[in-house]
Motif scaffolding. Structure first.
Motif, mmCIF file in Angstrom:
data_model
loop_
_atom_site.group_PDB
_atom_site.id
_atom_site.type_symbol
_atom_site.label_atom_id
_atom_site.label_comp_id
_atom_site.label_asym_id
_atom_site.label_seq_id
_atom_site.Cartn_x
_atom_site.Cartn_y
_atom_site.Cartn_z
ATOM 1 N N VAL A 61 53.565 57.342 -22.896
ATOM 2 C CA VAL A 61 52.888 56.389 -23.782
ATOM 3 C C VAL A 61 51.917 57.140 -24.689
ATOM 4 N N GLY A 63 48.113 57.511 -25.608
ATOM 5 C CA GLY A 63 46.890 57.195 -24.868
ATOM 6 C C GLY A 63 46.037 58.412 -24.647
ATOM 7 N N THR A 109 53.071 59.926 -27.200
ATOM 8 C CA THR A 109 54.264 59.758 -26.361
ATOM 9 C C THR A 109 55.160 60.993 -26.465
ATOM 10 N N MET A 122 46.951 54.115 -21.145
ATOM 11 C CA MET A 122 47.498 53.601 -22.403
ATOM 12 C C MET A 122 46.373 53.320 -23.394
ATOM 13 N N ASN A 144 52.068 56.561 -16.000
ATOM 14 C CA ASN A 144 52.457 56.685 -17.415
ATOM 15 C C ASN A 144 52.859 58.106 -17.813
#
Length: 472
Positions: A61, A63, A109, A122, A144
């Protein structure tokens, strides 16, 4: 006028046995092709992953890479504040700063997880301002992110010999960094059509001549079976010319395929041209249609002469040639798709010959129904309109209405929106053509008014065309 009789008409099973024993059905050697040309090919060797995929731990993701422990207890009311190191880490970035306790690193990502971090928060769960990120939702270790080798581990067998490479398999090869694939070489089939009466497509029609459709349907059937078709055009009914064509074909291909000239008339020179060039295994099989087929070999290299009538040619192709193409190309020889269907009416057959019955397949609430097309072996349109065919064994003279048969499908079967069974008219054709432009597909089965009404009463169609004048 002297006619040469068939050597000996044998059963379909005997013809198949002789052909399989004499011809080479083993897969051809491997060849390497660029990955861009591997789609649809048959893999020749297993593929073991030379690398991990992914090759490094990466973010799933957008983040912030963090120590998971630094986020425990975070909420909207009580966020955890972390100092942000450096700038955003995009994909392909190396040499990122180490994430220590109390710090975070902005990450995109797919980017590599920096040293020290064990999770990613995230971006939707954060608020960033003045070099500090407020984390409003806790994340567990490993959250993640994907670990190295989590998709494919180095040394893992990902593909095996015989796998047909679809877009999914080629994506796997690309993910492993492989630019080429080892695949089974496609068998080369050299095709000729024979006959003084044949015209190539595109030439103006002439009295007594027909356009050659056999080479087109057979060449494309070769490709559908996984082979490479080498089209050599039309050879006239001249034994010397045909013999020269056969010799050239044997040098150029793995199998030579002729259509026409298989029968016993004086103009049928296909069989005679083989004498001394190849060993004739079979000349005449108890099939309907398709009796005058010739199966021969030179060494273990096959030569097949199919009947000239289109339906006969295609049936005998599917019986004898298609299994050879599939086997030599690394596929199961008997790779066919069958469905069970019910006969709506009785079918009469001739005892002593295996008979093929082309059918429409109609879907009803009670299951699939197989409607015979009822056209002869000279019909060009029969195969184009059929969904499949079933075999009537040589010892069977009649199949009753309601009997179950196994239908071999000739291609993907997509049920139409409308099924019309009954009497035919050109006005109906016009209506259905206009509906097709609106995206509404249809199947028309012309069986006459009475049979159409019977089909409607059994729930086998959406509409039944009738030309009956009696109100009853």
């Amino acid at each position: 006028m002297r006619q040469e009789q068939f050597l000996k008409v044998v059963s379909r099973e005997e013809a198949e046995r002789r052909f399989r024993e004499a011809a080479d059905f083993s897969p051809l050697p491997a060849e390497e092709v660029p990955l861009a040309q591997a789609l649809g090919r048959v893999l020749a060797a297993e593929v073991r992953a030379p690398v991990d995929v992914p090759g490094f731990p990466r973010s799933n993701v957008d983040g912030f890479a963090v120590h998971a422990a630094d986020t425990y207890g975070a909420s909207e009311e009580q966020p955890r504040r972390l100092r942000v190191l450096g700038t955003l880490l995009p994909g392909g970035t190396a040499g990122a700063p180490e994430v220590l306790q109390g710090t975070a690193c902005a990450i995109a990502t797919g980017a590599a997880i920096p040293r020290g971090a064990d999770a990613v928060v995230m971006v939707e769960d954060t608020e960033f301002s003045d070099g500090v990120v407020e984390v409003r939702r806790a994340v567990a270790p490993g959250g993640n992110l994907s670990h190295a080798g989590s998709d494919i581990a180095r040394g893992e067998t990902v593909l095996r010999p015989g796998d047909v490479l679809s877009s999914r398999e080629t994506a796997v090869l690309a993910a492993l960094g492989l630019a080429r694939a080892s695949v089974v070489r496609r068998p080369r089939v050299v095709l000729f059509s024979t006959g003084d009466e044949l015209l190539p497509p595109g030439e103006p029609p002439r009295d007594g001549f027909v356009h050659d459709s056999n080479q087109r349907v057979l060449a494309d059937a070769v490709r559908e079976a996984g082979g490479e078709a080498v089209e050599r055009g039309i050879v006239r009914d001249d034994e010397r010319a045909l013999r020269a064509a056969l010799e050239e074909g044997l040098r150029a291909g793995d199998l030579v395929l002729l259509s026409g000239g298989t029968s016993k008339g004086p103009g049928d020179v296909g069989y005679r041209a083989l004498k001394g060039l190849a060993e004739v295994l079979v000349h005449g099989v108890a099939l309907k249609p398709g009796k005058p087929v010739v199966l021969a070999v030179r060494g273990r290299q096959p030569v097949v002469v199919l009947p000239g009538f289109p339906t006969s040619a295609v049936f005998t192709f599917h019986e004898f040639v298609a299994p050879w193409i599939r086997a030599r190309g690394g596929l199961p020889a008997d790779l066919v798709r069958e469905v069970e269907a019910t006969l709506p009416r009785a079918v009469v057959s001739e005892r002593g010959r295996t008979e093929y019955d082309l059918v429409h397949v109609v879907e009803t609430e009670r299951g699939l129904v197989a409607y015979p097309l009822g056209k002869g072996s000279g019909s060009v349109t029969t195969f184009a309109r059929a969904d499949g065919f079933h075999r009537i064994p040589a010892e069977v003279e009649r199949l009753e209405a309601g009997e179950k048969v196994r239908v071999t499908l000739l291609g993907p079967r997509t049920p139409p929106h409308l099924v019309v069974i009954g009497s035919h008219c050109t006005g109906l054709d016009l209506i259905l053509s206009r509906l097709r432009l609106r995206g509404i597909t249809s199947k028309v089965i012309a069986v006459g008014s009475t049979a159409g009404l019977e089909a409607a009463s059994r729930g086998e169609c959406d509409a039944a065309g009738i030309h009956l004048y009696s109100e009853e």
